[in-house]
Design a protein around this motif. Structure first.
Motif, PDB file in Angstrom:
ATOM      1  N   GLU A 122      41.366  36.752  40.237  1.00 13.73           N
ATOM      2  CA  GLU A 122      41.111  38.163  40.522  1.00 13.73           C
ATOM      3  C   GLU A 122      40.861  38.360  42.008  1.00 13.73           C
ATOM      4  O   GLU A 122      41.279  39.354  42.594  1.00 13.73           O
ATOM      5  CB  GLU A 122      39.913  38.667  39.721  1.00 13.73           C
ATOM      6  CG  GLU A 122      40.219  38.880  38.249  1.00 13.73           C
ATOM      7  CD  GLU A 122      39.316  39.929  37.620  1.00 13.73           C
ATOM      8  OE1 GLU A 122      38.110  39.892  37.885  1.00 13.73           O
ATOM      9  OE2 GLU A 122      39.839  40.768  36.865  1.00 13.73           O
ATOM     10  N   ALA A 135      44.198  38.742  43.764  1.00 15.14           N
ATOM     11  CA  ALA A 135      45.189  39.576  43.091  1.00 15.14           C
ATOM     12  C   ALA A 135      46.104  40.327  44.033  1.00 15.14           C
ATOM     13  O   ALA A 135      47.326  40.403  43.821  1.00 15.14           O
ATOM     14  CB  ALA A 135      44.482  40.565  42.155  1.00 15.14           C
ATOM     15  N   ALA A 136      45.566  40.919  45.081  1.00 15.86           N
ATOM     16  CA  ALA A 136      46.368  41.770  45.962  1.00 15.86           C
ATOM     17  C   ALA A 136      47.423  40.988  46.730  1.00 15.86           C
ATOM     18  O   ALA A 136      48.346  41.581  47.303  1.00 15.86           O
ATOM     19  CB  ALA A 136      45.461  42.512  46.935  1.00 15.86           C
ATOM     20  N   GLU A 147      41.881  41.097  35.140  1.00 13.81           N
ATOM     21  CA  GLU A 147      42.198  42.526  35.073  1.00 13.81           C
ATOM     22  C   GLU A 147      42.851  43.043  36.344  1.00 13.81           C
ATOM     23  O   GLU A 147      43.754  43.886  36.288  1.00 13.81           O
ATOM     24  CB  GLU A 147      40.924  43.320  34.783  1.00 13.81           C
ATOM     25  CG  GLU A 147      41.159  44.808  34.540  1.00 13.81           C
ATOM     26  CD  GLU A 147      39.899  45.526  34.097  1.00 13.81           C
ATOM     27  OE1 GLU A 147      40.009  46.703  33.713  1.00 13.81           O
ATOM     28  OE2 GLU A 147      38.812  44.913  34.111  1.00 13.81           O
ATOM     29  N   ARG A 148      42.440  42.560  37.499  1.00 17.29           N
ATOM     30  CA  ARG A 148      42.957  43.090  38.758  1.00 17.29           C
ATOM     31  C   ARG A 148      44.417  42.731  39.000  1.00 17.29           C
ATOM     32  O   ARG A 148      45.076  43.347  39.839  1.00 17.29           O
ATOM     33  CB  ARG A 148      42.095  42.596  39.933  1.00 17.29           C
ATOM     34  CG  ARG A 148      40.703  43.222  39.971  1.00 17.29           C
ATOM     35  CD  ARG A 148      39.844  42.621  41.061  1.00 17.29           C
ATOM     36  NE  ARG A 148      40.439  42.813  42.389  1.00 17.29           N
ATOM     37  CZ  ARG A 148      39.969  42.237  43.496  1.00 17.29           C
ATOM     38  NH1 ARG A 148      38.933  41.420  43.431  1.00 17.29           N
ATOM     39  NH2 ARG A 148      40.544  42.470  44.660  1.00 17.29           N
ATOM     40  N   ASN A 149      44.931  41.737  38.282  1.00 15.37           N
ATOM     41  CA  ASN A 149      46.346  41.395  38.444  1.00 15.37           C
ATOM     42  C   ASN A 149      47.266  42.468  37.870  1.00 15.37           C
ATOM     43  O   ASN A 149      48.396  42.652  38.352  1.00 15.37           O
ATOM     44  CB  ASN A 149      46.650  40.065  37.747  1.00 15.37           C
ATOM     45  CG  ASN A 149      46.100  38.873  38.497  1.00 15.37           C
ATOM     46  OD1 ASN A 149      45.863  38.931  39.700  1.00 15.37           O
ATOM     47  ND2 ASN A 149      45.882  37.776  37.783  1.00 15.37           N
ATOM     48  N   PRO A 203      47.325  46.005  37.603  1.00 17.94           N
ATOM     49  CA  PRO A 203      47.853  47.108  38.424  1.00 17.94           C
ATOM     50  C   PRO A 203      48.778  46.637  39.534  1.00 17.94           C
ATOM     51  O   PRO A 203      49.745  47.338  39.872  1.00 17.94           O
ATOM     52  CB  PRO A 203      46.592  47.784  38.981  1.00 17.94           C
ATOM     53  CG  PRO A 203      45.481  46.840  38.757  1.00 17.94           C
ATOM     54  CD  PRO A 203      45.844  46.011  37.579  1.00 17.94           C
ATOM     55  N   VAL A 204      48.506  45.452  40.096  1.00 20.67           N
ATOM     56  CA  VAL A 204      49.404  44.898  41.117  1.00 20.67           C
ATOM     57  C   VAL A 204      50.792  44.685  40.517  1.00 20.67           C
ATOM     58  O   VAL A 204      51.817  45.066  41.100  1.00 20.67           O
ATOM     59  CB  VAL A 204      48.846  43.564  41.663  1.00 20.67           C
ATOM     60  CG1 VAL A 204      49.844  42.915  42.610  1.00 20.67           C
ATOM     61  CG2 VAL A 204      47.517  43.787  42.368  1.00 20.67           C
ATOM     62  N   HIS A 210      46.210  43.793  30.205  1.00 20.10           N
ATOM     63  CA  HIS A 210      45.021  42.976  30.472  1.00 20.10           C
ATOM     64  C   HIS A 210      44.521  42.488  29.120  1.00 20.10           C
ATOM     65  O   HIS A 210      43.801  43.197  28.404  1.00 20.10           O
ATOM     66  CB  HIS A 210      43.949  43.810  31.189  1.00 20.10           C
ATOM     67  CG  HIS A 210      42.634  43.101  31.297  1.00 20.10           C
ATOM     68  ND1 HIS A 210      41.428  43.719  31.028  1.00 20.10           N
ATOM     69  CD2 HIS A 210      42.338  41.813  31.614  1.00 20.10           C
ATOM     70  CE1 HIS A 210      40.446  42.848  31.187  1.00 20.10           C
ATOM     71  NE2 HIS A 210      40.974  41.688  31.539  1.00 20.10           N
TER      72      HIS A 210
END
Length: 250
Positions: A17, A20-21, A95-97, A99-100, A116
């Motif tokens: 996470e 992720a960005a 979870e942050r993966n 939306p990317v 997710h």
């Protein structure tokens, strides 16, 4: 509320996470995966084509196949599968993966179902797939056998799973941890735990115990002189990949 038992290790999820960005930055923390991706894709596509009798020279050879990319990250494998015509579900416990991955797929004009979620939750819901891509995940879970058993449940009878991980030996410690994390700094220190690495024989035993039939294994070999990856029939000393099939009657 789901009652599925999760094999997710929260500390492992937190590592990814935090990165992720950077999934689509070819020079960032996921540079090793971007470098390895053509090699991984070559193996995956050839195994799926062989198992399901598909012609890779066709425009959309995987049309009609439903494929799960478990631990999908930013979508580095999900997107090529979608371009080949498959119906793709990309799932990740971080979870942050998601939306990317969704934003990049939209920008690329691809329709991919990113979620997710975990393998266990998908299995409990009765989801099934022709193929499961299980790449560089098993060394990060708390209970590999339970996790692989859930992945087996996610396969239709006769379905194919491609699973890659890292061998456990002195060479893999030098290459995957000292080299990748400390010298090259491709990955943050602590990304991998050498004690969680799995030997090819151990993985084959786990796959069999999960109810799958292992049918192939190959090595992914890095050439520092050519700065490239290749597939090897013999050298499984560090990175390697397996193919296994859920029996038609299982």
């Amino acid at each position: 509320m789901s009652t599925a038992t999760s094999t997710v290790d929260p500390s492992e999820v937190a590592k990814f996470e935090a990165m992720a960005a950077e999934w689509w930055d070819t020079q960032g923390k996921f540079k090793p995966l971007h470098m390895m991706n053509p090699c991984r894709l070559g193996y995956i596509t050839s195994q799926i084509a062989a198992e399901f009798g598909r012609d890779l020279s066709a425009k959309t050879p995987f049309e009609g196949l439903r494929i799960l990319d478990i631990g999908c990250g930013g979508g580095l494998l999900s997107e090529p599968m979608a371009r080949l015509g498959a119906e793709v579900v990309g799932a990740d416990a971080a979870e942050r993966n998601i939306p990317v991955a969704r934003i990049h797929a939209e920008q690329s004009g691809l329709d991919i179902d990113y979620r997710h979620t975990t393998a266990e939750v998908l299995a409990e819901a009765g989801e099934q797939f022709d193929a499961v891509l299980n790449m560089e995940v098993v060394e990060h879970v708390a209970d590999p056998l339970s996790y692989l058993s859930a992945c087996k449940t996610l396969l239709k009878p006769g379905g194919l799973m491609v699973c890659s991980t890292i061998n456990r030996n002195p060479k893999s410690y030098v290459m995957a941890i000292i080299g990748a994390e400390h010298v090259m700094r491709w990955l943050p220190k602590g990304t991998h735990d050498w004690n969680k690495f799995i030997t090819p024989d151990e993985l084959f035993d786990l796959l069999r115990n999960a109810g799958l039939d292992p049918v192939d294994r190959k090595g992914f070999v890095f050439n520092p002189l050519g700065w490239s990856w290749s597939i090897s029939d013999k050298d499984l000393s560090v990175n390697y990949v397996t193919a296994s099939v859920r029996p038609a009657e299982g």
